[in-house]
Design a protein around this motif. Structure first.
Motif, mmCIF file in Angstrom:
data_model
loop_
_atom_site.group_PDB
_atom_site.id
_atom_site.type_symbol
_atom_site.label_atom_id
_atom_site.label_comp_id
_atom_site.label_asym_id
_atom_site.label_seq_id
_atom_site.Cartn_x
_atom_site.Cartn_y
_atom_site.Cartn_z
ATOM 1 N N LEU A 7 0.846 -1.186 0.000
ATOM 2 C CA LEU A 7 0.000 0.000 0.000
ATOM 3 C C LEU A 7 0.885 1.240 0.000
ATOM 4 N N VAL A 9 1.367 4.993 0.954
ATOM 5 C CA VAL A 9 0.847 5.879 1.983
ATOM 6 C C VAL A 9 1.394 7.279 1.721
ATOM 7 N N ASP A 60 -6.851 -4.617 3.040
ATOM 8 C CA ASP A 60 -8.194 -4.044 2.941
ATOM 9 C C ASP A 60 -8.621 -3.401 4.261
ATOM 10 N N ILE A 63 -6.883 -0.062 4.522
ATOM 11 C CA ILE A 63 -7.512 0.930 3.640
ATOM 12 C C ILE A 63 -8.806 1.443 4.261
ATOM 13 N N LYS A 64 -9.634 0.519 4.742
ATOM 14 C CA LYS A 64 -10.909 0.934 5.366
ATOM 15 C C LYS A 64 -10.673 1.751 6.626
ATOM 16 N N CYS A 66 -8.080 3.604 7.412
ATOM 17 C CA CYS A 66 -7.536 4.932 7.103
ATOM 18 C C CYS A 66 -8.613 5.844 6.498
ATOM 19 N N ARG A 67 -9.521 5.278 5.743
ATOM 20 C CA ARG A 67 -10.615 6.082 5.194
ATOM 21 C C ARG A 67 -11.507 6.605 6.308
#
Length: 71
Positions: A7, A9, A60, A63-64, A66-67
């Motif tokens: 990922l 960043v 995943d 990502i979720k 951090c969102r």
């Protein structure tokens, strides 16, 4: 290590260390590797990096997570 999920960043403080980034992302899974590119002239962080997880599920979750944190 070829099956790791990487990922990118962005937008973290230039003073951030690999240990700090690893600690931040370890709540989503086991961070297998963390890389912060450095400016060749100054040796300072370039403000982005790469965090690698061993599974897609962990990536995943990061990502979720951090969102949710960003807005």
């Amino acid at each position: 290590m070829s099956d790791l999920i990487s990922l990118k960043v962005d937008n973290f403080p230039f003073e951030t260390t690999t240990n700090e980034l690893t600690d931040l992302f370890s709540k989503y899974g086991e961070v297998k590797d963390c890389y912060l590119p450095k400016d060749h002239a100054t040796g300072n962080s370039r403000g982005f990096g790469f965090v690698r997880f061993g599974s897609q599920d962990e990536a995943d979750a990061a990502i979720k997570g951090c969102r949710r944190s960003s807005g």
